[in-house]
Write a protein that holds these residues in place. Structure first.
Motif, PDB file in Angstrom:
ATOM      1  N   TYR A 119       1.160   4.925 -13.915  1.00  0.00           N
ATOM      2  CA  TYR A 119       0.998   4.654 -12.709  1.00  0.00           C
ATOM      3  C   TYR A 119      -0.145   3.331 -12.550  1.00  0.00           C
ATOM      4  N   LEU A 120      -1.142   3.429 -13.639  1.00  0.00           N
ATOM      5  CA  LEU A 120      -1.782   2.254 -14.273  1.00  0.00           C
ATOM      6  C   LEU A 120      -0.993   1.047 -14.098  1.00  0.00           C
ATOM      7  N   GLY A 121      -0.003   1.126 -14.698  1.00  0.00           N
ATOM      8  CA  GLY A 121       0.864   0.029 -15.014  1.00  0.00           C
ATOM      9  C   GLY A 121       1.589  -0.587 -13.657  1.00  0.00           C
ATOM     10  N   SER A 122       1.857   0.597 -12.679  1.00  0.00           N
ATOM     11  CA  SER A 122       2.526   0.306 -11.499  1.00  0.00           C
ATOM     12  C   SER A 122       1.443  -0.277 -10.468  1.00  0.00           C
ATOM     13  N   MET A 123       0.086   0.014 -10.566  1.00  0.00           N
ATOM     14  CA  MET A 123      -0.929  -0.613  -9.772  1.00  0.00           C
ATOM     15  C   MET A 123      -1.201  -2.036 -10.284  1.00  0.00           C
ATOM     16  N   VAL A 124      -1.006  -2.316 -11.747  1.00  0.00           N
ATOM     17  CA  VAL A 124      -1.135  -3.663 -11.942  1.00  0.00           C
ATOM     18  C   VAL A 124       0.134  -4.415 -11.583  1.00  0.00           C
ATOM     19  N   ALA A 125       1.214  -3.701 -11.347  1.00  0.00           N
ATOM     20  CA  ALA A 125       2.364  -4.505 -11.068  1.00  0.00           C
ATOM     21  C   ALA A 125       2.419  -4.619  -9.439  1.00  0.00           C
ATOM     22  N   SER A 126       1.844  -3.627  -8.850  1.00  0.00           N
ATOM     23  CA  SER A 126       1.663  -3.825  -7.364  1.00  0.00           C
ATOM     24  C   SER A 126       0.759  -5.061  -7.031  1.00  0.00           C
ATOM     25  N   ALA A 127      -0.412  -5.041  -7.547  1.00  0.00           N
ATOM     26  CA  ALA A 127      -1.503  -6.015  -7.479  1.00  0.00           C
ATOM     27  C   ALA A 127      -0.812  -7.545  -7.792  1.00  0.00           C
ATOM     28  N   ALA A 128      -0.065  -7.366  -9.107  1.00  0.00           N
ATOM     29  CA  ALA A 128       0.443  -8.767  -9.352  1.00  0.00           C
ATOM     30  C   ALA A 128       1.649  -9.190  -8.368  1.00  0.00           C
ATOM     31  N   THR A 129       2.479  -8.248  -7.834  1.00  0.00           N
ATOM     32  CA  THR A 129       3.530  -8.675  -6.854  1.00  0.00           C
ATOM     33  C   THR A 129       2.651  -9.212  -5.623  1.00  0.00           C
ATOM     34  N   ALA A 130       1.904  -8.237  -5.224  1.00  0.00           N
ATOM     35  CA  ALA A 130       1.237  -9.039  -3.902  1.00  0.00           C
ATOM     36  C   ALA A 130       0.665 -10.529  -4.021  1.00  0.00           C
ATOM     37  N   ALA A 131       0.048 -10.632  -5.299  1.00  0.00           N
ATOM     38  CA  ALA A 131      -0.553 -11.946  -5.695  1.00  0.00           C
ATOM     39  C   ALA A 131       0.237 -13.058  -5.544  1.00  0.00           C
ATOM     40  N   ALA A 132       1.371 -12.572  -6.305  1.00  0.00           N
ATOM     41  CA  ALA A 132       2.623 -13.519  -6.691  1.00  0.00           C
ATOM     42  C   ALA A 132       3.147 -14.123  -5.130  1.00  0.00           C
ATOM     43  N   TYR A 133       3.491 -13.107  -4.258  1.00  0.00           N
ATOM     44  CA  TYR A 133       4.065 -13.206  -3.080  1.00  0.00           C
ATOM     45  C   TYR A 133       3.356 -13.785  -1.926  1.00  0.00           C
ATOM     46  N   GLY A 134       2.249 -13.075  -1.721  1.00  0.00           N
ATOM     47  CA  GLY A 134       1.477 -13.475  -0.268  1.00  0.00           C
ATOM     48  C   GLY A 134       2.136 -12.894   0.763  1.00  0.00           C
ATOM     49  N   PRO A 135       2.313 -13.958   1.838  1.00  0.00           N
ATOM     50  CA  PRO A 135       3.114 -13.359   2.969  1.00  0.00           C
ATOM     51  C   PRO A 135       4.751 -13.511   2.954  1.00  0.00           C
ATOM     52  N   HIS A 136       5.458 -14.115   1.819  1.00  0.00           N
ATOM     53  CA  HIS A 136       6.744 -14.283   1.555  1.00  0.00           C
ATOM     54  C   HIS A 136       7.183 -14.203   0.318  1.00  0.00           C
ATOM     55  N   ALA A 137       7.992 -13.457  -0.106  1.00  0.00           N
ATOM     56  CA  ALA A 137       8.550 -13.127  -1.460  1.00  0.00           C
ATOM     57  C   ALA A 137       9.673 -14.283  -1.774  1.00  0.00           C
ATOM     58  N   GLY A 138       9.150 -15.349  -2.198  1.00  0.00           N
ATOM     59  CA  GLY A 138       9.695 -16.574  -2.526  1.00  0.00           C
ATOM     60  C   GLY A 138      10.330 -16.678  -3.806  1.00  0.00           C
ATOM     61  N   THR A 139      11.092 -17.635  -4.029  1.00  0.00           N
ATOM     62  CA  THR A 139      11.214 -17.953  -5.722  1.00  0.00           C
ATOM     63  C   THR A 139      10.128 -18.240  -6.510  1.00  0.00           C
ATOM     64  N   ALA A 140       9.389 -19.260  -5.953  1.00  0.00           N
ATOM     65  CA  ALA A 140       8.294 -19.487  -6.907  1.00  0.00           C
ATOM     66  C   ALA A 140       7.427 -18.459  -6.960  1.00  0.00           C
ATOM     67  N   GLY A 141       7.095 -17.517  -6.100  1.00  0.00           N
ATOM     68  CA  GLY A 141       6.387 -16.372  -6.500  1.00  0.00           C
ATOM     69  C   GLY A 141       6.836 -15.515  -7.370  1.00  0.00           C
ATOM     70  N   TRP A 163       1.000  -1.465  -0.015  1.00  0.00           N
ATOM     71  CA  TRP A 163      -0.132   0.011   0.001  1.00  0.00           C
ATOM     72  C   TRP A 163       1.092   1.323  -0.012  1.00  0.00           C
ATOM     73  N   LEU A 164       2.023   1.103   0.592  1.00  0.00           N
ATOM     74  CA  LEU A 164       2.798   2.402   0.431  1.00  0.00           C
ATOM     75  C   LEU A 164       3.431   2.868  -0.924  1.00  0.00           C
ATOM     76  N   VAL A 165       3.234   1.797  -1.960  1.00  0.00           N
ATOM     77  CA  VAL A 165       3.548   2.081  -3.282  1.00  0.00           C
ATOM     78  C   VAL A 165       2.449   2.318  -3.802  1.00  0.00           C
ATOM     79  N   SER A 166       1.235   1.869  -3.820  1.00  0.00           N
ATOM     80  CA  SER A 166      -0.020   1.751  -4.361  1.00  0.00           C
ATOM     81  C   SER A 166      -0.556   3.378  -3.747  1.00  0.00           C
ATOM     82  N   ALA A 167      -0.381   3.652  -2.671  1.00  0.00           N
ATOM     83  CA  ALA A 167      -0.959   4.780  -2.377  1.00  0.00           C
ATOM     84  C   ALA A 167      -0.364   6.088  -2.933  1.00  0.00           C
ATOM     85  N   LEU A 168       0.890   6.025  -3.218  1.00  0.00           N
ATOM     86  CA  LEU A 168       1.685   7.027  -4.039  1.00  0.00           C
ATOM     87  C   LEU A 168       1.286   7.191  -5.227  1.00  0.00           C
ATOM     88  N   TYR A 169       0.864   5.884  -5.740  1.00  0.00           N
ATOM     89  CA  TYR A 169       0.647   6.201  -7.520  1.00  0.00           C
ATOM     90  C   TYR A 169      -0.972   6.247  -7.697  1.00  0.00           C
TER      91      TYR A 169
END
Length: 484
Positions: A426-448, A62-68
């Motif tokens: 910034y729309l692109g950044s929002m998509v990237a932020s949502a994709a990052t959150a969905a891919a990682y969940g609680p931990h930023a692992g290699t599979a994500g 949200w710190l990323v999303s709020a700015l954009y």
């Protein structure tokens, strides 16, 4: 902007073209980089912030999303106000907010307050880029040059430079003074921007091109005339449209089914309103007939999905999945932006717009494929090699998209058109932020990280297709650097 008079000696040519007012360059550059430096400086601070405040990667996103979110809404609105009233007042007001956000963020007791500070920061960085483009358009008219190519390149290179400084500076500040120092940096930056703007930006309106319609005649030069040219209903509908869309993109769940419906309804109402308005906020009739500009915006969205997913998502994986410190993570990303500076300089001097976009598109595809080959046990040099490859599209795409908008937009709406370019980014950044959150969940692992790379590859292929099959690009010439 005041015209310069040139004193000539006997025998010298009397009609020598006026030169670009170089006093404008420092505030233009500083204002335009306030947003990207705040984008990059926090990339390596997200993990320490999460650890300090007990927040997961999905929450710190949200710190990323709020700015954009704030900037995507504010850029075209402020850009339109700049078109109407000139850049000075908007520049001074918005850069003052940057300092306010710095104070709030430095003293923030919890994540919610930090997010609020990033919202204020987003609005505070809205005026810099549209103001710079409007000033360049005014200088282009005053000097008789089609486009000040040297300054356009300088803006692109400056954004690359602060992107280099951002992760490194973020790592250094976090290591030396904690993550709060990344917010405190905005206080002196704001003071400097306001000071330069007050001293060097022209007090009169240099850039608002003449328009027709009620409220634009001689009586509209002051009083209530200019206020009648502000399309408040159009801006409000645009805000509803964009906010509902971005809120859904940040958390696309079935229980938020009402947000796409609200987006569609607001889009229809906005289109109807703007087609009937005498002084529309966004002239959809002109924009709808400007297919080349719409394709440029679509390319910007796809390009920044890739760029921001790498900036934030890959940085989080290097810390959590690969085990680097924030400073080391910043150093790993440094080659991306160093190479980007070199590519921007080279493209600014020699590259045509279509060729530059094709190089950027191919670079994105190659980088995403390399990202899929990385894992927790990859050698460190492989991460650095990936960063080098990512530098090619980082430098090529930003400059080519910026030059495209400068040439394709209506001169009377340069500020709002430039703001819309950032909005699509910034729309692109929002998509990237949502994709990052969905891919990682609680931990930023290699599979994500690999899941994120596949999403990035899809956006990169879309960008390449939009460029390769755009028949309008060959006729779009790059600005001649020699004329700047």
């Amino acid at each position: 902007m005041t015209d310069r008079t040139t004193t000539t000696a006997p025998g010298e040519q009397l009609d020598r073209a006026p030169a670009l007012d170089r006093r404008l360059v420092p505030p233009m550059v500083l204002g335009s980089v306030l947003n990207p430096i705040n984008s990059t400086i926090i990339a390596v601070a997200l993990v320490p912030i999460g650890a300090a405040l007990g927040a997961s990667p999905a929450q710190t996103a949200w710190l990323v999303s709020a700015l954009y979110l704030a900037t995507a809404l504010g850029q075209p609105v402020v850009g339109r106000l700049i078109d109407l009233f000139g850049p000075r007042r908007l520049f001074l007001a918005s850069t003052s907010l940057v300092g306010v956000a710095g104070i709030v963020g430095t003293l923030a007791p919890n994540l919610g307050t930090l997010i609020a500070a990033r919202v204020v920061l987003g609005f505070g960085t809205c005026a810099g880029y549209p103001a710079a483009m409007a000033l360049l358009r005014a200088e282009s008219r005053r000097t008789g040059q089609d486009s000040p190519a040297g300054v356009l390149t300088l803006l692109a290179v400056a954004n690359q430079t602060v992107a280099v400084i951002g992760p490194l500076l973020g790592g250094l500040l976090t290591s030396a003074g904690g993550w709060r120092s990344t917010f405190a940096l905005n206080i002196p930056l704001s003071v400097l921007a306001v000071t330069l703007g007050a001293l060097r930006l022209p007090r009169q309106d240099p850039g608002a091109a003449p328009e027709t319609g009620p409220g634009t005649g001689p009586k509209a030069a002051g009083g209530a005339g200019p206020l009648r040219r502000i399309d408040l209903p159009g801006m409000a509908l645009f805000a509803v449209l964009l906010l509902s869309l971005l809120l859904f993109l940040m958390h696309p769940h079935a229980d938020r089914w009402y947000l796409p419906l609200l987006t569609l309804a607001a889009a229809v109402a906005f289109t109807v309103r703007e087609r009937r308005a005498e002084q529309p906020f966004i002239d959809v009739k002109v924009l709808g007939g400007n297919t080349p500009l719409l394709l440029t915006y679509a390319r910007a969205l796809a390009a920044y999905v890739v760029s921001y997913a790498f900036l934030y998502g890959f940085a989080q994986w290097t810390e959590e999945g690969f085990g680097l410190s924030p400073l080391q993570a910043g150093l790993v990303q440094a080659p991306t932006f160093l190479v980007g500076i070199g590519v921007s300089l080279l493209a600014g001097r020699r590259g045509g717009i279509r060729a530059t976009l094709l190089v950027g598109g191919l670079g994105q595809v190659a980088a995403c494929l390399l990202m899929l080959a990385l894992g927790a046990h990859s050698p460190l040099w492989a991460l650095a090699a990936l960063a080098v490859v990512f530098g090619v599209p980082q430098g090529a795409n930003g400059l080519a998209l910026q030059n495209s908008v400068f040439q394709q937009s209506d001169p009377a709406r340069t500020g709002s058109s430039a703001g819309l370019l950032r909005t699509f980014a910034y729309l692109g950044s929002m998509v990237a932020s949502a994709a990052t959150a969905a891919a990682y969940g609680p931990h930023a692992g290699t599979a994500g990280m690999h899941q994120l790379a596949w999403i990035m590859l899809g956006a990169a292929v879309l960008f390449l297709l939009l460029t390769a099959f755009d028949r309008t690009l060959p006729a779009l010439r790059a600005p001649a650097a020699a004329r700047s």
